[in-house]
Design a protein around this motif. Structure first.
Motif, PDB file in Angstrom:
ATOM      1  N   PHE A  73       0.850  -1.198   0.000  1.00 54.31           N
ATOM      2  CA  PHE A  73       0.000   0.000   0.000  1.00 54.31           C
ATOM      3  C   PHE A  73       0.884   1.246   0.000  1.00 54.31           C
ATOM      4  O   PHE A  73       0.798   2.082   0.892  1.00 54.31           O
ATOM      5  CB  PHE A  73      -0.917   0.004   1.226  1.00 54.31           C
ATOM      6  N   SER A  74       1.701   1.374  -1.002  1.00 57.85           N
ATOM      7  CA  SER A  74       2.608   2.509  -1.083  1.00 57.85           C
ATOM      8  C   SER A  74       1.906   3.708  -1.723  1.00 57.85           C
ATOM      9  O   SER A  74       1.023   3.563  -2.574  1.00 57.85           O
ATOM     10  CB  SER A  74       3.849   2.143  -1.909  1.00 57.85           C
ATOM     11  N   ASP A  75       2.315   4.924  -1.277  1.00 56.47           N
ATOM     12  CA  ASP A  75       1.746   6.145  -1.846  1.00 56.47           C
ATOM     13  C   ASP A  75       2.335   6.467  -3.215  1.00 56.47           C
ATOM     14  O   ASP A  75       1.765   7.287  -3.950  1.00 56.47           O
ATOM     15  CB  ASP A  75       1.991   7.327  -0.900  1.00 56.47           C
ATOM     16  N   GLU A  76       3.449   5.848  -3.556  1.00 56.67           N
ATOM     17  CA  GLU A  76       4.076   6.113  -4.845  1.00 56.67           C
ATOM     18  C   GLU A  76       3.276   5.450  -5.968  1.00 56.67           C
ATOM     19  O   GLU A  76       2.571   4.455  -5.745  1.00 56.67           O
ATOM     20  CB  GLU A  76       5.508   5.583  -4.854  1.00 56.67           C
ATOM     21  N   PRO A  77       3.336   6.001  -7.170  1.00 55.48           N
ATOM     22  CA  PRO A  77       2.611   5.377  -8.291  1.00 55.48           C
ATOM     23  C   PRO A  77       3.075   3.948  -8.512  1.00 55.48           C
ATOM     24  O   PRO A  77       4.275   3.650  -8.418  1.00 55.48           O
ATOM     25  CB  PRO A  77       2.977   6.275  -9.495  1.00 55.48           C
ATOM     26  N   PRO A  78       2.160   3.030  -8.758  1.00 58.78           N
ATOM     27  CA  PRO A  78       2.570   1.620  -8.916  1.00 58.78           C
ATOM     28  C   PRO A  78       3.401   1.417 -10.169  1.00 58.78           C
ATOM     29  O   PRO A  78       3.173   2.054 -11.206  1.00 58.78           O
ATOM     30  CB  PRO A  78       1.223   0.883  -9.017  1.00 58.78           C
ATOM     31  N   ALA A  79       4.376   0.540 -10.051  1.00 57.97           N
ATOM     32  CA  ALA A  79       5.232   0.231 -11.197  1.00 57.97           C
ATOM     33  C   ALA A  79       4.498  -0.703 -12.156  1.00 57.97           C
ATOM     34  O   ALA A  79       3.543  -1.388 -11.786  1.00 57.97           O
ATOM     35  CB  ALA A  79       6.527  -0.421 -10.718  1.00 57.97           C
ATOM     36  N   MET A  80       4.975  -0.715 -13.407  1.00 52.33           N
ATOM     37  CA  MET A  80       4.388  -1.621 -14.383  1.00 52.33           C
ATOM     38  C   MET A  80       4.644  -3.064 -13.955  1.00 52.33           C
ATOM     39  O   MET A  80       5.779  -3.444 -13.710  1.00 52.33           O
ATOM     40  CB  MET A  80       4.985  -1.367 -15.759  1.00 52.33           C
ATOM     41  N   PRO A  81       3.612  -3.871 -13.804  1.00 54.57           N
ATOM     42  CA  PRO A  81       3.830  -5.237 -13.301  1.00 54.57           C
ATOM     43  C   PRO A  81       4.616  -6.094 -14.276  1.00 54.57           C
ATOM     44  O   PRO A  81       4.447  -6.014 -15.491  1.00 54.57           O
ATOM     45  CB  PRO A  81       2.404  -5.771 -13.111  1.00 54.57           C
ATOM     46  N   LYS A  82       5.484  -6.902 -13.718  1.00 58.14           N
ATOM     47  CA  LYS A  82       6.262  -7.872 -14.471  1.00 58.14           C
ATOM     48  C   LYS A  82       6.223  -9.172 -13.661  1.00 58.14           C
ATOM     49  O   LYS A  82       6.766  -9.234 -12.558  1.00 58.14           O
ATOM     50  CB  LYS A  82       7.698  -7.392 -14.660  1.00 58.14           C
ATOM     51  N   ILE A  83       5.555 -10.184 -14.195  1.00 56.77           N
ATOM     52  CA  ILE A  83       5.156 -11.346 -13.402  1.00 56.77           C
ATOM     53  C   ILE A  83       5.815 -12.598 -13.955  1.00 56.77           C
ATOM     54  O   ILE A  83       5.888 -12.795 -15.170  1.00 56.77           O
ATOM     55  CB  ILE A  83       3.623 -11.495 -13.395  1.00 56.77           C
ATOM     56  N   LEU A  84       6.260 -13.437 -13.043  1.00 58.64           N
ATOM     57  CA  LEU A  84       6.826 -14.740 -13.371  1.00 58.64           C
ATOM     58  C   LEU A  84       5.898 -15.825 -12.834  1.00 58.64           C
ATOM     59  O   LEU A  84       5.511 -15.790 -11.662  1.00 58.64           O
ATOM     60  CB  LEU A  84       8.230 -14.898 -12.769  1.00 58.64           C
ATOM     61  N   PRO A 102      -6.351  -5.778 -19.837  1.00 56.71           N
ATOM     62  CA  PRO A 102      -7.781  -5.830 -19.528  1.00 56.71           C
ATOM     63  C   PRO A 102      -8.168  -4.827 -18.441  1.00 56.71           C
ATOM     64  O   PRO A 102      -7.335  -4.346 -17.672  1.00 56.71           O
ATOM     65  CB  PRO A 102      -7.976  -7.271 -19.041  1.00 56.71           C
ATOM     66  N   GLU A 103      -9.456  -4.545 -18.399  1.00 55.82           N
ATOM     67  CA  GLU A 103     -10.013  -3.796 -17.279  1.00 55.82           C
ATOM     68  C   GLU A 103     -10.218  -4.753 -16.113  1.00 55.82           C
ATOM     69  O   GLU A 103     -10.506  -5.930 -16.299  1.00 55.82           O
ATOM     70  CB  GLU A 103     -11.339  -3.152 -17.669  1.00 55.82           C
ATOM     71  N   LEU A 104     -10.098  -4.229 -14.899  1.00 56.57           N
ATOM     72  CA  LEU A 104     -10.175  -5.061 -13.703  1.00 56.57           C
ATOM     73  C   LEU A 104     -11.346  -4.600 -12.852  1.00 56.57           C
ATOM     74  O   LEU A 104     -11.460  -3.416 -12.525  1.00 56.57           O
ATOM     75  CB  LEU A 104      -8.876  -4.972 -12.893  1.00 56.57           C
ATOM     76  N   LEU A 105     -12.229  -5.539 -12.501  1.00 57.44           N
ATOM     77  CA  LEU A 105     -13.362  -5.276 -11.622  1.00 57.44           C
ATOM     78  C   LEU A 105     -13.180  -6.077 -10.338  1.00 57.44           C
ATOM     79  O   LEU A 105     -13.047  -7.300 -10.383  1.00 57.44           O
ATOM     80  CB  LEU A 105     -14.682  -5.657 -12.293  1.00 57.44           C
ATOM     81  N   PRO A 126      -1.779  -3.658 -15.007  1.00 57.19           N
ATOM     82  CA  PRO A 126      -1.390  -2.260 -15.235  1.00 57.19           C
ATOM     83  C   PRO A 126      -2.484  -1.310 -14.794  1.00 57.19           C
ATOM     84  O   PRO A 126      -3.682  -1.620 -14.888  1.00 57.19           O
ATOM     85  CB  PRO A 126      -1.168  -2.200 -16.752  1.00 57.19           C
ATOM     86  N   PRO A 127      -2.098  -0.124 -14.303  1.00 61.25           N
ATOM     87  CA  PRO A 127      -3.121   0.820 -13.826  1.00 61.25           C
ATOM     88  C   PRO A 127      -3.953   1.427 -14.951  1.00 61.25           C
ATOM     89  O   PRO A 127      -5.038   1.935 -14.687  1.00 61.25           O
ATOM     90  CB  PRO A 127      -2.290   1.886 -13.104  1.00 61.25           C
ATOM     91  N   LYS A 128      -3.475   1.381 -16.184  1.00 59.88           N
ATOM     92  CA  LYS A 128      -4.203   1.964 -17.305  1.00 59.88           C
ATOM     93  C   LYS A 128      -4.592   0.855 -18.280  1.00 59.88           C
ATOM     94  O   LYS A 128      -3.764   0.386 -19.071  1.00 59.88           O
ATOM     95  CB  LYS A 128      -3.347   3.013 -18.020  1.00 59.88           C
TER      96      LYS A 128
END
Length: 440
Positions: free
Chosen positions: A177-188, A313-316, A337-339
């Motif tokens: 729960f960081s106040d900084e903008p989230p980084a682009m996810p990179k998942i393994l 995708p959009e996330l609900l 991703p946030p966008k």
């Protein structure tokens, strides 16, 4: 053939010894019952046509009673992890108490100021104080206008608001729960030891996007974009090195991955999913959320399924209300991703109901309503303005599965967590003794 011990009334068909006569009486009884119900319905329709208020009252009273509506909450002023409280209601109650205390304090201050200013002439007041009051009023008015938002045409009553995250939860998982903008996810994504469900793990990896993967084929000017999560199967060779989850997490974090997903299996079907957050370079890894998987279905097994496209995708996130639910929702939110890319018209839904998270992925399209279709109605039974003549068509892409949260660890799983608070939360069988008490 006589009628035996026949008697009048609704129970006549049950006391007649003649089988054929009993059948005739039963059919006649059903007809009479249906006729009475039909006449009652038409009588009620005529009365409601004269007085629409009667229909409104009937619809308000005719609400089905479900287990979700009977849900009980812990009557405590506690928003820590594991407390079964509605975060929105708790925050609303705290704001009301704070406003009441501030209003009482302001009334006391005003009464004291009036007593002091009784002997002072109003013409001797300071102009600077008046100007300061005017500036405060203008600032408050601007903030009020900025806070006003246009209401949604079709507001959702189950969507999750991550802004309601309690301070205690944010301090406990400060890297998540960081106040900084989230980084682009990179998942393994990987499997358990000697895994055999490579196809299922690849399907799960295809749902999770990655950012910043650009490959240029040799001899071509075009750029190929690889934006799916990386899947690496764990070696099943008898002489191969059996890497542990902590070694894989260290490998992934050194290469800029933000999360590690481990898909376990049982009887060659996905049975468990572990989501380990690796965080930034200077932050320790964690937390790890472990889910069980039920009712897994690949996309190809779904009737009328669609094929996915290379779009974010959009996330609900629906139905996450407690601190533990907000932690699970935030964990899933950081994997995307946030966008989102609206051109792909793909939406991923994580719907929580009775502590079961339903995982669905669809493609939608807006079309004109057919002549036989009714317009969209709201919760009050009235047609919504702005969406008349419009319908949304859905096509499921898959995969489809049901998740249930079982454990929250501080570090990389149970073995990689250290300290007294290594195990943050764990599901136990005694938690389901009351059918109306849920954790998420």
């Amino acid at each position: 053939m006589g009628s035996g011990r026949g008697s009048s009334g609704s129970s006549l068909s049950l006391k007649t010894s003649n089988k054929l006569k009993r059948k005739q009486l039963y059919v006649q009884q059903k007809k009479n019952t249906g006729k009475a119900r039909h006449e009652e319905r038409h009588r009620r329709r005529r009365e409601e046509a004269k007085d629409p208020e009667l229909r409104k009252q009937r619809l308000e009273q005719n609400q089905p009673t479900s287990i979700d509506k009977k849900r009980i909450w812990d009557d405590v002023d506690d928003d820590t992890l594991g407390a079964v409280v509605d975060v929105a209601q708790l925050k609303r109650r705290r704001l009301e108490e704070a406003e009441a205390a501030a209003a009482a304090e302001a009334d006391g201050a005003v009464d004291g100021a009036v007593e002091k200013d009784d002997d002072v002439d109003s013409m001797l007041g300071s102009d600077e104080e008046r100007e300061g009051e005017d500036d405060d009023e203008e600032r408050m008015e601007k903030q009020r206008q900025r806070a006003q938002r246009q209401p949604s045409i079709a507001p959702s009553t189950v969507s999750t608001n991550l802004d309601l995250t309690p301070d205690a939860l944010a301090a406990q998982f400060k890297y998540l729960f960081s106040d900084e903008p989230p980084a682009m996810p990179k998942i393994l994504v990987t499997t358990g030891l000697n895994g055999t469900i490579h196809k299922e793990a690849q399907d799960i990896a295809s749902v999770l996007p990655n950012g910043g993967h650009l490959l240029k084929p040799l001899g071509h000017d075009s750029v190929l974009t690889l934006r799916l999560a990386t899947y690496i199967p764990r070696s099943a060779h008898r002489y191969g090195h059996k890497y542990s989850v902590r070694e894989i997490a260290k490998f992934a974090k050194n290469r800029g991955y933000t999360a590690l997903l481990v898909v376990h299996e049982d009887l060659k079907r996905p049975s468990q999913l572990s989501v380990c957050h690796l965080n930034g370079e200077d932050a320790p890894p964690g937390p790890t959320l472990t889910y069980t998987i039920r009712n897994y279905q690949p996309g190809k097994a779904i009737l009328g399924h669609g094929n996915p496209t290379n779009h974010y995708p959009e996330l609900l996130l629906n139905g996450f209300k407690t601190p533990l639910g907000l932690l699970a929702a935030k964990s899933m939110n950081t994997l995307f991703p946030p966008k989102p890319e609206l051109a792909g018209r793909q939406v991923l839904t994580l719907h929580n109901q009775r502590d079961y998270i339903f995982f669905r992925r669809h493609r939608y399209i807006f079309r004109e309503a057919r002549a036989t279709e009714k317009n969209v109605q709201g919760a009050d039974g009235k047609e919504m303005d702005g969406v008349k003549g419009i319908r949304a068509g859905l096509q499921e892409i898959g995969p489809r599965m049901t998740l249930k949260l079982r454990r929250v660890d501080k570090g990389i799983g149970r073995a990689g967590s250290e300290g007294d608070d290594a195990l943050k939360w764990e599901w136990k069988a005694k938690m389901e003794k009351k059918r109306t008490r849920f954790n998420l």
